[in-house]
Design a protein around this motif. Structure first.
Motif, PDB file in Angstrom:
ATOM      1  N   SER A 145       0.812  -1.209   0.000  1.00 53.82           N
ATOM      2  CA  SER A 145       0.000   0.000   0.000  1.00 53.82           C
ATOM      3  C   SER A 145       0.854   1.270   0.000  1.00 53.82           C
ATOM      4  CB  SER A 145      -0.914   0.002   1.227  1.00 53.82           C
ATOM      5  OG  SER A 145      -0.129  -0.152   2.394  1.00 53.82           O
ATOM      6  N   THR A 207      -6.153   0.985   0.522  1.00 53.05           N
ATOM      7  CA  THR A 207      -5.859   1.184   1.943  1.00 53.05           C
ATOM      8  C   THR A 207      -5.779   2.683   2.262  1.00 53.05           C
ATOM      9  OG1 THR A 207      -4.825  -0.970   2.180  1.00 53.05           O
ATOM     10  CG2 THR A 207      -4.156   0.705   3.769  1.00 53.05           C
ATOM     11  N   ASP A 228      -4.761  -3.609   6.503  1.00 53.37           N
ATOM     12  CA  ASP A 228      -4.088  -3.572   5.199  1.00 53.37           C
ATOM     13  C   ASP A 228      -3.554  -4.972   4.904  1.00 53.37           C
ATOM     14  OD1 ASP A 228      -2.787  -2.639   2.897  1.00 53.37           O
ATOM     15  OD2 ASP A 228      -0.909  -2.307   4.007  1.00 53.37           O
TER      16      ASP A 228
END
Lengths: 316, 271
Positions: A145, A207, A228
């Protein structure tokens, strides 16, 4: 949550590979004619270990396999939709199948996950890859992410032999993780925000959306959790389930197709296998390609998961 | 190194053993495994390939990728004869406690790669050839491909790559039996003039009768010695189903299975 330095994941990965190549002579970087600003010095300084195979993703995988069979660690770099789909059968035969018996450390770097090439149209969108790459045994699936976790993955990828797929966003994004202590590649997920009874489980770019929404809704008498998922395979299922089972409602969000093997399926299969009474809502792309142009939030809105849509679902 | 007479006898023995394997496992692609016997014999017994059955990962071995996996059944008796694995394994082919499938995979000692899916071998070999150069290991990477296999586009990505990167330690042998599953290549995609295609991509090319042991050995040695800085290809003209009248010249011999008594009759005739 931390400094807001914005960086493209591919650049942090390539910079890190570059610094490793200086000392480790057994690393190759191979591109299917895809560049990056960070790649320029690597191309120049490691002429014998950087190869551009040309616009030839099938050969990218095959040449990488041959090098890896001879003991090299290989990074194979191309646009995400093409490295996974043009060369899928090469990946299946030479990486997934062959690594059952042979050590093949080929790290696929797919740039432009989801709809991060937003205005390039459906040929460049990559919304099938979670489904199809998770179907292949022996391939680790990394879906970072932020650029920091992506950078730290490089060390892990050298030391953990075997084929891996790195699903990298095409756009520069802010940093999420403070320090390397907050993630563990064997665990594969991080509960970034502990919530009360609702939790968003997301991967990659989404995320950032999840964190933004959780922050916006914070204080309205409830706290929304955010998990996440940065490793989509293999999944440390016991650990993940222990974290998820505290929640009454889970909302998965991914810039990928839903209802056919993506992050949503991973979570829903786990919940049903364990007979848990957790309500699950899956958000992501419907079973359609997108022929409209606009920013990512607009493209998401076509499948009812724009930021506004997600907030409604969370607040419901 | 064996004499030509001995090599010819070896080829006859391999043919008989391949027929037996077909009897044990009728799913084996017999016709495809008969066209490359002399190629295998010359490579393994004719002093071409360097290998060590006791150390299959020997760094100084020549690498050999049998890209046309279906036609590799005739290599099983050779690998057993050379003690890559026990001869007793041969009769178990295709059974639940055997590692010998009708298409070979990496479980079998002596096989470098998975070979059932066509068109991958040459690209993988390019990576190996490049790696050997970088490691300073003066050895060759051999690939056996079918002519029908050359229909695969990925092969030509590798053909371009090999000459651009001057992989002169790469030797491709095309088992040019001129047939694939549904018939003659000339009626399917017409790969001729094959040698000229490789020449146009700046490969060193040779042609030989793929069943003539003396010729194969001479031409392969020429290719090994060639120092023009190019990848090398030998177009070995062969006959699919060679030596079995029911298969030779049958356009769909690729999928033809012989009955046990037919095999017994042939075996009687070629003792």
């Amino acid at each position: 949550m931390s400094d807001i330095q914005i960086k493209a994941m591919r650049d942090s990965v390539i910079d890190e590979v570059y610094s490793r190549m200086r000392h480790n002579k057994r690393i190759f970087f191979i591109s299917a004619d895809l560049g990056a600003p960070s790649l320029d010095k690597l191309r120049k300084d490691f002429k014998d270990r950087f190869i551009n195979v040309g616009i030839a993703e099938q050969n990218l995988i095959n040449v990488s396999t041959g090098l890896a069979l001879e003991g090299f660690t290989v990074y194979a770099y191309a646009i995400a939709s093409f490295i996974t789909m043009r060369a899928y059968e090469q990946i299946r035969t030479n990486l997934s199948l062959s690594s059952h018996h042979k050590e093949i450390n080929v790290n696929l770097i797919g740039a432009g996950s989801g709809v991060s090439y937003d205005v390039s149209g459906p040929s460049h969108h990559c919304i099938e890859d979670i489904t199809i790459m998770r179907a292949l045994p022996n391939i680790l699936f990394f879906s970072p992410s932020d650029w920091f976790i992506a950078e730290k993955f490089v060390d892990f990828s050298i030391n953990t032999k075997g084929p891996k797929y790195m699903r990298l966003d095409g756009k520069p994004l802010p940093r999420i993780y403070d320090s390397a202590k907050s993630f563990d590649f064997k665990k594969g997920f991080c509960e970034l925000v502990k919530g009360d009874d609702v939790c968003i489980v997301s991967t990659g770019y989404m995320t950032h959306k999840a964190l933004k929404i959780a922050k916006e809704l914070c204080g309205k008498n409830r706290k929304i959790g955010v998990i996440d998922m940065y490793i989509l395979k293999p999944v440390a299922e016991d650990l993940l389930f222990n974290t998820l089972k505290r929640y009454k409602r889970i909302i998965t969000i991914e810039e990928a197709f839903i209802n056919k093997g993506g992050l949503d399926s991973l979570i829903s299969n786990m919940i049903s296998r364990r007979n848990a009474s957790i309500k699950l809502i899956s958000l992501g792309f419907d079973d359609n390609y997108i022929f409209k142009f606009g920013n990512r939030d607009f493209l998401s809105s076509l499948s009812n998961f724009s930021e506004e849509d997600i907030i409604k679902v969370v607040e419901d | 190194m064996k004499s030509f007479k001995e090599l010819k006898e070896k080829a006859q023995w391999v043919k008989r053993e391949t027929l037996k394997l077909h009897k044990y496992a009728p799913g084996t692609r017999l016709a495809s495994s008969l066209s490359d016997i002399e190629i295998f014999v010359v490579l393994y017994y004719g002093g071409i390939l360097r290998y060590d059955p006791k150390n299959i990962k020997w760094d100084k071995r020549d690498r050999f990728i049998i890209s046309k996996g279906h036609g590799a059944v005739s290599l099983y008796p050779i690998l057993a004869d050379l003690r890559f694995f026990s001869k007793s394994e041969l009769a178990k082919i295709g059974s639940k406690d055997s590692f010998l499938g009708i298409i070979p995979d990496t479980l079998i000692p002596g096989f470098e790669t998975i070979n059932g899916s066509l068109g991958h071998g040459l690209g993988v070999a390019c990576g190996m050839a490049l790696a050997l150069k970088l490691k300073g290991i003066d050895r060759n990477v051999f690939v056996l491909s079918g002519d029908g296999e050359l229909n695969e586009g990925a092969v030509w990505e590798a053909v371009m790559f090999a000459s651009f990167h001057k992989l002169d330690n790469l030797i491709l042998i095309v088992d040019n039996n001129k047939m694939s599953m549904l018939g003659y290549q000339k009626e399917i995609l017409g790969m001729e003039p094959l040698k000229e295609k490789f020449k146009a991509f700046h490969w060193k090319t040779e042609e030989a009768d793929g069943h003539n042991i003396a010729e194969l050995r001479k031409v392969l040695n020429n290719l090994i010695k060639d120092d023009s800085g190019r990848p090398k290809v030998l177009v070995a003209n062969t006959c699919k189903g060679k030596g079995v009248p029911g298969l030779e010249n049958d356009p769909i011999c690729h999928v033809k299975t012989l009955e046990a008594d037919e095999i017994d009759n042939i075996l009687k005739g070629c003792k």
